[in-house]
Structures are given as C-alpha cells and as structure tokens.
Design an enzyme around this catalytic site. Structure first.
Site, PDB file in Angstrom:
ATOM      1  N   ASP A 414       0.847  -1.189   0.000  1.00 29.84           N
ATOM      2  CA  ASP A 414       0.000   0.000   0.000  1.00 29.84           C
ATOM      3  C   ASP A 414       0.888   1.246   0.000  1.00 29.84           C
ATOM      4  O   ASP A 414       2.113   1.152   0.161  1.00 29.84           O
ATOM      5  CB  ASP A 414      -0.877  -0.062   1.263  1.00 29.84           C
ATOM      6  CG  ASP A 414      -1.914   1.034   1.294  1.00 29.84           C
ATOM      7  OD1 ASP A 414      -2.347   1.472   0.220  1.00 29.84           O
ATOM      8  OD2 ASP A 414      -2.294   1.442   2.414  1.00 29.84           O
ATOM      9  N   GLU A 417       2.421   4.923  -4.124  1.00 25.87           N
ATOM     10  CA  GLU A 417       2.301   5.814  -5.316  1.00 25.87           C
ATOM     11  C   GLU A 417       3.617   6.497  -5.654  1.00 25.87           C
ATOM     12  O   GLU A 417       3.815   6.805  -6.815  1.00 25.87           O
ATOM     13  CB  GLU A 417       1.201   6.849  -5.064  1.00 25.87           C
ATOM     14  CG  GLU A 417      -0.193   6.244  -5.120  1.00 25.87           C
ATOM     15  CD  GLU A 417      -0.485   5.271  -3.990  1.00 25.87           C
ATOM     16  OE1 GLU A 417       0.080   5.462  -2.898  1.00 25.87           O
ATOM     17  OE2 GLU A 417      -1.234   4.312  -4.201  1.00 25.87           O
ATOM     18  N   ASP A 490      -9.011   3.806  -1.797  1.00 25.24           N
ATOM     19  CA  ASP A 490      -9.881   4.278  -0.713  1.00 25.24           C
ATOM     20  C   ASP A 490     -11.177   4.880  -1.221  1.00 25.24           C
ATOM     21  O   ASP A 490     -11.347   6.102  -1.318  1.00 25.24           O
ATOM     22  CB  ASP A 490      -9.123   5.291   0.142  1.00 25.24           C
ATOM     23  CG  ASP A 490      -7.948   4.639   0.859  1.00 25.24           C
ATOM     24  OD1 ASP A 490      -7.911   3.386   0.920  1.00 25.24           O
ATOM     25  OD2 ASP A 490      -7.071   5.369   1.343  1.00 25.24           O
TER      26      ASP A 490
HETATM   27  C1  GLC Z   1      -4.574   3.250   2.973  1.00 24.19           C
HETATM   28  C2  GLC Z   1      -5.103   2.043   2.206  1.00 24.19           C
HETATM   29  C3  GLC Z   1      -6.145   1.329   3.039  1.00 24.19           C
HETATM   30  C4  GLC Z   1      -5.509   0.928   4.357  1.00 24.19           C
HETATM   31  C5  GLC Z   1      -4.963   2.147   5.080  1.00 24.19           C
HETATM   32  C6  GLC Z   1      -4.202   1.799   6.366  1.00 24.19           C
HETATM   33  O1  GLC Z   1      -5.557   4.198   3.148  1.00 24.19           O
HETATM   34  O2  GLC Z   1      -5.612   2.393   0.954  1.00 24.19           O
HETATM   35  O3  GLC Z   1      -6.613   0.213   2.342  1.00 24.19           O
HETATM   36  O4  GLC Z   1      -6.453   0.303   5.170  1.00 24.19           O
HETATM   37  O5  GLC Z   1      -4.077   2.843   4.234  1.00 24.19           O
HETATM   38  O6  GLC Z   1      -3.168   0.945   6.083  1.00 24.19           O
END
Ligand code: GLC
Length: 829
Positions: A414, A417, A490
């Site tokens: 995650d 980007e 998200d």
């Molecule tokens: C980001 C991710 C989400 C995750 C969060 C905490 O917002 O997109 O899926 O739960 O981080 O790790």
C-alpha cells in the site's frame, strides 16, 4: 505595448521563443534492417519503426538525433517480437510498410503516420503527429503526439479512471496519487496505464505509450477532432496495436506487457479485511464469526496495526504475542493470513531494517545528497529505491521470516504511489537508480509502486514455494499484472462509489489488469445493509473479492447489518464459491490468451453500436453477463443484453438479446444472465478452498439452438505442477434442436481431479426427456441427492443426469409436451 526592458532582456526573450511546438522536418534518408527501420530528417530527428508482429508496430522518435537506452519496465521480458513478412516500398513522398494485417504509410514531410487495414479503412491518422516543446522549467522536452479523431470514434482503457467507460471528450493524466475518498471523474488516481483503445467503423486498435513520466491523454477534449497524448520528459515511444476486435487489442496488449501466473485457488475465494483487526482475540473472533455462521471465507488481513509502531517486518507483541501460533491456528481452520507492507521505513536508529537500509545505501536520496525523508504512518521515514536491483533482492529476502516462520500467505503493498503525508509524494529532485540509468522522481514516480510490487512478489514467491504467492498493490504501472493483483483504493460507502467500482474494475481488466476488485461496501464511512449487499453482489463477480473498511466507521463483516442481510451475504458468497471453477477458468484464459476476465459490453459485440455508451453491463469469462444494481430501493433495472440467446440465472427465463430488457432483482438477486449453450461448472458450497474433497462436479448446461463450446480449466489449485503440464482443459460442445441436445467433451492434458462424476443439470430444454444415451449406452435419469445444494437457490426443478467425468458424448432425445408448440417454448415472446 512595447516594453523596452523586455525587448532588451535577452534571457526572457530566449525563453519565450522556445515555448513553441517544434516539428521534425522532412525525411531525407532511411535504413532498413529486417523488421527495423530508421528514418532521418533534415532537422536531425530520427524515427525508429519496428514491426513486432503483423499487428503491433512500435514508433520511437529522437528529437535531437539520439535515442536513450532502450529500456522498459512495462514490456514483458518474455514478449518475443516476430519477424513477420513485410513489404516495404519507398514512394516519392512517402514510405509504405505492409504486414498481412495492416498498411503503415509514413509521409516524408513532417513524418506523419497513417495506418490502414487491408480493406483500405483508415484506422489511425496523425494530425500534427510527432512534435515537442522545450520545457523551460525542467530543461526537458515535453514530447507530444496528435491524431485525427475518426468519424464515430470512441475511446476506452487507461486503467483505474473513475469516469464514464467511454473516454471521448475527456482529458486524463497518469501521475499515481494517493486519493483518499476520490470521486467520479477524480484524476489522476493510484495507477498509471498509458494505454487506450480506439474504436470506429467497428474496428478497434490500441495505443500503448511506454513513457513513465507524467503523461496526458486528450480524447477530443481540447479540440473535438483531435486526440493527443504527451509526456513531461523522455521520448515519444508508442506501440500501435491492431485488433480488429476490442478483445484482440486487449489480448495483444497483455502479451506485450505481460500476464500473471495462476494464483492459488484460495486467492479467488472470499477475503475479509479491516483497518485494523487487533488484538489477536478480535482477529480470531472474525475467523470464528465466519465459521459459526457458515459464511465461506479464505483469507483474513492484518492492516498496519499488527506492526510495532508501523515498522515494516515487525510485530506488535502486545496485540499479537505469538503470531506463528495464531497464524497456524487460523490455517488449521482454513484461513490464510495476509499482511500489509508499506514502503516507508521508520527513521529509528534501533530498527534493524533502517540500519541495514542506511548501511547499504538502499534508500532514495535527494539530489543534493542525503536520504530523502517523508512522513507516513510510522512518522518520518526513508524509502527504499526499488528501482535498484540490489534493493529489490534485499526487500524480497526481508519476507523470509514472515512467510517461512510465521506462516503468512500473502502480502498487500500500500501507499506506494509513493504517498507522503501533506506533500502527496516525493519531491521531484529525488534520485533513483532506475536499473542502472539514474534519474529523478519525475521519471521514476509512476513506476515506484510497480517496482515495489515486483520486489515483494519476488520474495513472496520465493518463500511461499511450493505454494503460489498472492501480492496485492495499490499503485501500478502497465505490466504490474505480472506480479500482483490490485484494488481500487480508498473508496466511499456510497451508491456512486458502487457505480465507480463497476466501471474501474472493467476498465482495469481491459487495460491488462484482470486480477482486480474494490473494497466491498466502501472503505470510508459505513454502508447500509442494502448497499453492502448490492456491493457484495457485484464483488463476487470481480476476480479479487475482498471486503475492506476503515475501522473508525463501524463494522463491516457480512453479518454486521442484521440477520436478513447476513443471510443474503451468505447466499452470494456461497455463489462465489460455487462459481470458483468458472472464475478459475477465466483466469487461465487471461494468463494463456491475455483475454480480460471482465469484458465491458462493447467487447461482447462490437458490431452493436448501441453498446458503445453502455457501461453497467459486463461479461465475466465467456458465459456470464452481469449488471449490478447501483441504486437504493429498487426491485430491478433496465439493462442491455447483447445479441444471442441468454437465460436469466434466477428463473431460467429466456431472453433474446440485442435489446434492453427489464431484470427483476429484489435484494436477493443481481441481474445475471447465462449464455445459451453454456456449460457452467459449479463446485459444491465449501467454507474455504480445500475444506472438502470435491467428489462430484456440477455442470449446468443451458439449451441452445445450434452449437456453442465452453471451456473448463483445472489443475491442483496451488503449486507449479501446472507449468509442467499437469493441468487439463476440457472443451464441451453443446448442440441443441427442438427435439434433442448433445453434449460432447474433449479433454486435453493430464490433470486428474478427485471427483469421478458430473451432475449435469439441464436448463431451458424445450422438451421433456425421452432418452439419454451416454457414450452409446442408454441410461435412466434418476434424482441425485448430492445436487440439492446447487439447485436450491433456483425456483424450478430441473432435469439432471449423473455421468462419469470421462464421458465423451451425451445424446438426449426429447418429446415435445402436447400442450406446447415448440416455437412458443423456445421463444416465449
Ligand atoms: C490506505 C489504504 C487502506 C488501508 C490504510 C491503512 O488508506 O488504501 O486500504 O487500510 O491505508 O493501512
């Protein structure tokens, strides 16, 4: 008005003059070497053309007479160019290059390109063609390409964009961004897929612009007759891909940028996630919640709170005192544990990964020297440079203990980007190795997430062996599908986001990434029970099927909305498990032929121009048509059914397509149609993959007038024996008439499933059974007690036949019931 200071200020004037478009001039020379051509202009511009196969032509332009090293993260290293038969003619004003599929004309003046099909239809035609602008802010070239819009042209593709499926009239960009709570039309989003498909005169072609800088695509937005694309650096380097079908364009693109390996079958099961399940008792209570209610589930996720202060590769021992034991216990109950790993490495002198990264010089540096710092979950962090092969190896090896000792089965990447709080991302000047061709963040930004996923995949694959890995990434560039599944980031628990999830997943699928899904129910805020069920109904038809939510917004397990919704959630997750052999087959078609698993309506029949603006309906695999309900409090919806005959899944009502139909779908149904002639393989309901031994496979066979073939792919569902040929492809041919139906089976490959019989359930027969002959032997159809689970969701009782899995030919003779005329039965309208 004259400004004497400006006029005499040579610095200002010089810069202003250079903000113009520059053009290539005229071709004065060329060289050919087999399928490769260099064209030289009187202004020192070089055009390189390579015919990679009869349908793919690559164009590279060097504005200043020099090409940078030929390097691509996107292109699949296993993609092998062919040496197709070519015809090359130098005319006075242009060059003509033909394959057996297309003709490419290269004008000497201006280097304009025009591509035609063999029937003489113009498919793609340069307007200004190649041009560029000197960027005074960066000292770089902005490289540009513009083409005429053809009459009736529509555009598709570009990855995860959240706007309408058809891109005509839009300008979009690729610059991966952490877009929490994005909305319809937000742009850019998390992923970068500089690939689009044009469709006009029922002919489709694709453009893949292999450039990792910030790229823009303008589809008749600025000028209604021009489509253009450009990048803030590097070279104009694009591939033209001829269809002529939409599916073929996607397939060719998938060959060019790569396809994944087969996932473990469990990764196609239902998965449950939350930010965050902790401590251990809570996590295990979720597991028990599934098993107690008999709601199938294969994977549970640990979000960032499992770590010690968000330090990657550590455990919070207060919440998870003995992860190895916990994961083992969950595994004994069929749950695979997947953990999140972000790129930010906490700046902490006592943290071994930080120490190693510093000592080995593995973090990204600012252009003026020191490691770059950015704030993410752990506080200030450094960030590994995944574009360095040594860093990727290091990163891959960090997974050893988590996987081989603790028992983790999948990794979720995650924030890649790369995301940085407040700033959004890294400063532009940050340096990257870029596999030996050092560059700035401007060039590496869009592939950072991809290279992280690649390094993670390398490690997870190595340490999971002999099991298959599961990696999920939020950010991606073209080609990331070789390493990882992905989700749409998200989103929000709203009806509009359910609509977007449908579009985004279809769009990713045609853009090379089929292993996709959305956070079911929405990540931000809490869905109502109704919204959750409608979302789950869509999610079970997405290759990656996971509920995820942000914990501060309430519970989001399938049983969180009251008993009525719990039962509905159970019903649809069960349907997912029944469909597993079908979905697995669609996955295999994707890895074998590059075919997208999710197919937007125009992909099902591109001759039907009526479908070009439709976007809610989509195909999954060859035989299912789905159209989610994305509005509250409705009992059904209008949708467009493509040509051919289809059956409504829930009551077997026959529909002749090529028109809009109303689908009755209260909350216990999603509009779902099965193609006439389909053979749909169903597993029995199971709580997780591997829970039960499958002793019988159900084949739902749908009557057709004429012949239709269906495929079933099978292998062990994990491990790599399938790569050695221990797998099988079964081809069923269904042929029907008013008075009979035959089903033949051809088996290729050596995989032997455990089950020995097929329970064949016959749908839509216009007759009652008279005789059934299996491989020349007459049999008497008898009720099959094992079939109850599969048929109980249906409202009608259907004829069934129990046969050996090795049958070759079934011939069914029917008798027309006296009360009915055959035509009325076949087509009730
Ligand atoms: C980001 C991710 C989400 C995750 C969060 C905490 O917002 O997109 O899926 O739960 O981080 O790790």
């Amino acid at each position: 008005m004259r400004d004497p200071i400006q006029e005499t200020n040579y610095m200002l004037n010089d810069l202003v003059n250079r903000k113009e478009n520059l053009f290539p001039g005229k071709i004065i020379d060329y060289q050919q070497e087999e399928n490769k051509f260099h064209f030289y202009t009187n202004t020192d511009v070089i055009l390189f053309v390579q015919v990679l196969n009869p349908k793919i032509i690559r164009f590279r332009y060097a504005a200043d007479g020099n090409f940078p090293p030929d390097f691509s993260y996107a292109r699949d290293p296993d993609f092998t160019p062919e040496l197709p038969l070519l015809e090359f003619i130098a005319h006075p004003d242009f060059f003509q290059l033909s394959t057996d599929q297309v003709v490419c004309l290269i004008q000497k003046e201006g280097m304009h390109i025009r591509i035609l099909d063999k029937a003489g239809n113009t498919i793609m035609d340069d307007e200004k063609g190649y041009h560029w602008e000197y960027d005074l802010h960066t000292g770089n070239n902005i490289v540009k390409m513009s083409k005429w819009v053809q009459s009736g042209e529509h555009y598709y593709g570009l990855g995860d964009k959240s706007c309408n499926m058809n891109l005509r009239g839009r300008r979009l960009q690729n610059w991966s961004s952490d877009t929490y709570g994005y909305s319809r039309n937000s742009d850019p989003l998390y992923k970068n897929v500089p690939f689009y498909i044009g469709l006009h005169q029922k002919i489709a072609y694709g453009i893949f612009f292999d450039n990792t800088f910030r790229t823009y695509f303008d589809f008749a937005h600025e000028r209604s007759n021009v489509t253009s694309f450009w990048a803030h650096g590097e070279e104009m380097n694009y591939y033209f891909i001829y269809g002529p079908s939409l599916i073929e364009v996607s397939e060719q693109y998938a060959f060019l940028t790569g396809r994944p390996e087969m996932p473990p079958l469990w990764a196609l099961g239902y998965q449950q996630c939350k930010w965050s399940y902790y401590p251990e008792q809570t996590f295990k209570a979720i597991a028990s919640g599934f098993r107690e209610r008999q709601i199938p589930c294969d994977a549970l996720y640990l979000d960032i709170d499992y770590m010690d202060g968000f330090r990657c590769f550590t455990w919070n021992k207060e919440y998870f005192p003995d992860p190895q034991r916990m994961i083992r216990e969950l595994a004994a109950d069929g749950f695979k544990t997947v953990i999140i790993i972000d790129p930010g490495i906490k700046i902490d002198k006592n943290y071994w990964i930080y120490q190693e990264g510093c000592a080995q010089d593995y973090f990204c540096r600012r252009s003026d020297g020191p490691f770059m710092k950015g704030s993410v979950w752990p506080g200030l962090c450094h960030f590994p440079d995944y574009t360095h092969p040594e860093v990727r190896d290091w990163w891959a090896n960090l997974f050893k203990e988590l996987i081989t000792v603790d028992g983790v089965r999948g990794v979720w990447n995650d924030m890649n980007e790369p995301a940085v709080f407040e700033q959004g991302t890294f400063p532009d000047d940050v340096r990257f190795n870029y596999d030996g061709q050092p560059c700035s963040h401007r060039k590496a930004h869009n592939i950072y997430g991809m290279q992280m996923a690649r390094a993670t995949y390398q490690g997870v694959k190595k340490f999971c062996y002999p099991n298959r890995p599961l990696v999920i990434t939020r950010s991606a560039f073209s080609g990331t599908q070789r390493f990882s599944a992905t989700w749409t980031g998200d989103n929000v628990a709203s009806w509009d986001h359910l609509w977007m999830a449908n579009i985004q997943c279809q769009r990713l699928s045609i853009s090379g990434m089929s292993f996709v899904g959305s956070d079911i129910g929405g990540f931000i805020e809490t869905p109502t029970g109704e919204l959750y069920i409608r979302w789950l109904q869509l999610g079970i038809f997405h290759p990656f099927c996971r509920t995820h939510s942000s914990g501060d917004h309430g519970d989001q397990e399938p049983w969180s909305f009251g008993e009525e919704y719990t039962q509905l959630a159970k019903k649809f997750i069960e349907l997912r498990y029944q469909l597993l052999p079908y979905i697995y087959t669609a996955f295999w078609q994707h890895i074998t032929y590059g075919t997208p698993m999710l197919r937007p309506l125009p992909f099902l029949n591109q001759d039907d121009t009526e479908s070009y603006h439709r976007m809610a309906e989509f195909g999954l695999g060859d035989n299912l048509l789905i159209c989610p309900i994305t509005q509250p409090e409705v009992d059904g919806r209008w949708l467009y059914v493509p040509s051919g005959t289809w059956y409504y899944y829930w009551d077997d009502a026959e529909v002749v397509g090529g028109k809009e139909v109303w689908a009755n779908a209260k909350l216990d149904r999603i509009p779902l149609y099965v193609r006439a002639g389909a053979v749909l393989p169903f597993y029995p309901v199971m709580q997780y993959v591997g829970e039960i031994e499958i002793t019988q496979l159900t084949l739902h066979v749908y009557f057709v007038q004429g012949s239709v073939s269906s495929v079933l792919y099978e292998d062990a569902g994990d491990g790599y024996d399938y790569e050695k040929g221990i797998c099988s492809e079964k081809i069923f041919l269904v042929t029907g008439s008013n008075t009979g139906l035959s089903i033949s089976q051809e088996v290729k490959g050596s995989y032997a499933p455990i089950y020995t019989t097929y329970n064949i359930v016959l749908h839509g027969l216009p007759f009652v059974l008279k005789t059934v002959e299996v491989d020349g032997v007459l049999i008497t159809p008898e009720p099959n007690p094992e079939s109850a689970a599969e048929t109980e969701q249906r409202e009608n009782k259907l004829p069934e036949i129990l046969v050996s899995k090795d049958f070759e030919q079934i011939n069914i003779q029917g008798i027309i019931p006296e009360s009915a005329e055959p035509d009325a039965l076949i087509n009730p309208e």
